[in-house]
Motif scaffolding. Structure first.
Motif, PDB file in Angstrom:
ATOM      1  N   LEU A 126      -3.297  13.476   9.318  1.00  0.00           N
ATOM      2  CA  LEU A 126      -3.309  12.440   8.286  1.00  0.00           C
ATOM      3  C   LEU A 126      -2.041  12.470   7.438  1.00  0.00           C
ATOM      4  CD1 LEU A 126      -6.975  12.401   6.893  1.00  0.00           C
ATOM      5  CD2 LEU A 126      -5.897  10.784   8.472  1.00  0.00           C
ATOM      6  N   GLY A 127      -1.542  13.684   7.195  1.00  0.00           N
ATOM      7  CA  GLY A 127      -0.364  13.806   6.349  1.00  0.00           C
ATOM      8  C   GLY A 127       0.299  15.154   6.497  1.00  0.00           C
ATOM      9  N   TYR A 131      -9.713   3.731   5.134  1.00  0.00           N
ATOM     10  CA  TYR A 131      -9.040   5.033   5.018  1.00  0.00           C
ATOM     11  C   TYR A 131      -8.319   5.199   3.679  1.00  0.00           C
ATOM     12  CZ  TYR A 131      -9.573   6.366   9.967  1.00  0.00           C
ATOM     13  OH  TYR A 131     -10.069   6.743  11.185  1.00  0.00           O
ATOM     14  N   ARG A 132      -8.511   4.252   2.765  1.00  0.00           N
ATOM     15  CA  ARG A 132      -7.712   4.267   1.544  1.00  0.00           C
ATOM     16  C   ARG A 132      -7.907   5.532   0.714  1.00  0.00           C
ATOM     17  NH1 ARG A 132     -12.116   1.441   1.116  1.00  0.00           N
ATOM     18  NH2 ARG A 132     -13.345   1.300  -0.801  1.00  0.00           N
ATOM     19  N   GLU A 148      -0.001   6.165   9.892  1.00  0.00           N
ATOM     20  CA  GLU A 148      -0.032   4.717   9.668  1.00  0.00           C
ATOM     21  C   GLU A 148      -1.449   4.186   9.427  1.00  0.00           C
ATOM     22  OE1 GLU A 148      -0.262   2.948  14.221  1.00  0.00           O
ATOM     23  OE2 GLU A 148       1.645   2.859  13.165  1.00  0.00           O
ATOM     24  N   ASN A 149      -2.473   4.873   9.950  1.00  0.00           N
ATOM     25  CA  ASN A 149      -3.858   4.425   9.728  1.00  0.00           C
ATOM     26  C   ASN A 149      -4.240   4.430   8.252  1.00  0.00           C
ATOM     27  OD1 ASN A 149      -4.415   3.898  12.380  1.00  0.00           O
ATOM     28  ND2 ASN A 149      -5.442   5.829  12.786  1.00  0.00           N
ATOM     29  N   ARG A 152       0.826  -1.206   0.000  1.00  0.00           N
ATOM     30  CA  ARG A 152       0.000   0.000   0.000  1.00  0.00           C
ATOM     31  C   ARG A 152       0.864   1.261   0.000  1.00  0.00           C
ATOM     32  NH1 ARG A 152      -4.326  -2.173   4.574  1.00  0.00           N
ATOM     33  NH2 ARG A 152      -5.396  -3.669   3.202  1.00  0.00           N
ATOM     34  N   LEU A 153       1.943   1.215   0.766  1.00  0.00           N
ATOM     35  CA  LEU A 153       2.865   2.360   0.788  1.00  0.00           C
ATOM     36  C   LEU A 153       3.515   2.558  -0.580  1.00  0.00           C
ATOM     37  CD1 LEU A 153       4.156   4.587   2.490  1.00  0.00           C
ATOM     38  CD2 LEU A 153       5.954   2.963   3.125  1.00  0.00           C
ATOM     39  N   LYS A 154       3.845   1.458  -1.250  1.00  0.00           N
ATOM     40  CA  LYS A 154       4.422   1.546  -2.599  1.00  0.00           C
ATOM     41  C   LYS A 154       3.427   2.168  -3.581  1.00  0.00           C
ATOM     42  CE  LYS A 154       7.811  -2.203  -2.440  1.00  0.00           C
ATOM     43  NZ  LYS A 154       8.214  -3.536  -2.959  1.00  0.00           N
TER      44      LYS A 154
END
Length: 201
Positions: free
Chosen positions: A54-55, A78-79, A70-71, A21-23
């Motif tokens: 969130l960011g 949360y996608r 991380e959530n 997901r991070l990628k």
């Protein structure tokens, strides 16, 4: 990564590991950076799980980072918050890239406002209303909404997408309404004065 937007659909995203997901978020940032004619920023998970954000786009001694909570990686619901965070924080990266140029053209009034705003930036913990209505945040919010609206048809069967889109629209409109209530019809000018004062501290 091809078809990066398709990977946010629940039937796909739900099967991916946190690392995958991070990628995907990094691939999205790479795609947006290319679109905005700037270098991509590394997307990293913030080290604190109790971080109340969130960011965030960050520059430390020239090292740029796009932090995500991380959530956004762990919780599949949360996608689309992850998606909008890349849009929003990536827009800040673009703003920073523009104002960091040696000389801003005289006609680029928006960039000049951004430069002042970055110097006198107001955090949410300092003043939530001013934070949401300052130039760089309004621009990033508006850009994020525009990008999400372009994707409505792609995610028409994804309820989480509509929740995310509506949350962004409501925050944008609510901030405007509350600023008018507090500062009156010339609220934008009055709030810019506050930013100008801070930029000269």
């Amino acid at each position: 990564m091809l078809f990066v937007f398709n990977k946010f659909k629940l039937d796909k995203w739900g099967k991916y590991s946190s690392a995958k997901r991070l990628k995907i978020l990094q691939a999205l940032e790479n795609k947006m950076a290319k679109k905005q004619h700037r270098e991509p920023v590394d997307v990293v998970v913030h080290e604190r799980s109790d971080w109340n954000c969130l960011g965030m786009f960050s520059v430390n001694h020239g090292d740029k980072k796009l932090f995500v909570h991380e959530n956004l990686i762990i919780n599949p619901s949360y996608r689309f918050h992850a998606l909008e965070t890349i849009f929003h924080e990536g827009r800040h990266a673009t703003q920073y890239d523009i104002i960091s140029k040696e000389k801003i053209p005289w006609w680029n009034f928006k960039a000049k406002l951004w430069k002042k705003n970055f110097k006198g930036y107001v955090t949410a913990s300092e003043d939530q209303l001013l934070y949401n209505n300052q130039e760089v945040e309004r621009d990033a919010q508006k850009y994020t909404i525009k990008m999400l609206e372009k994707l409505e048809n792609k995610y028409k069967n994804e309820p989480d997408f509509y929740k995310t889109l509506q949350r962004n629209i409501m925050r944008y409109e609510y901030s405007d309404t509350e600023a008018r209530k507090k500062f009156g019809k010339n609220y934008k000018r009055k709030m810019r004065k506050d930013i100008d004062k801070r930029s000269n501290w």
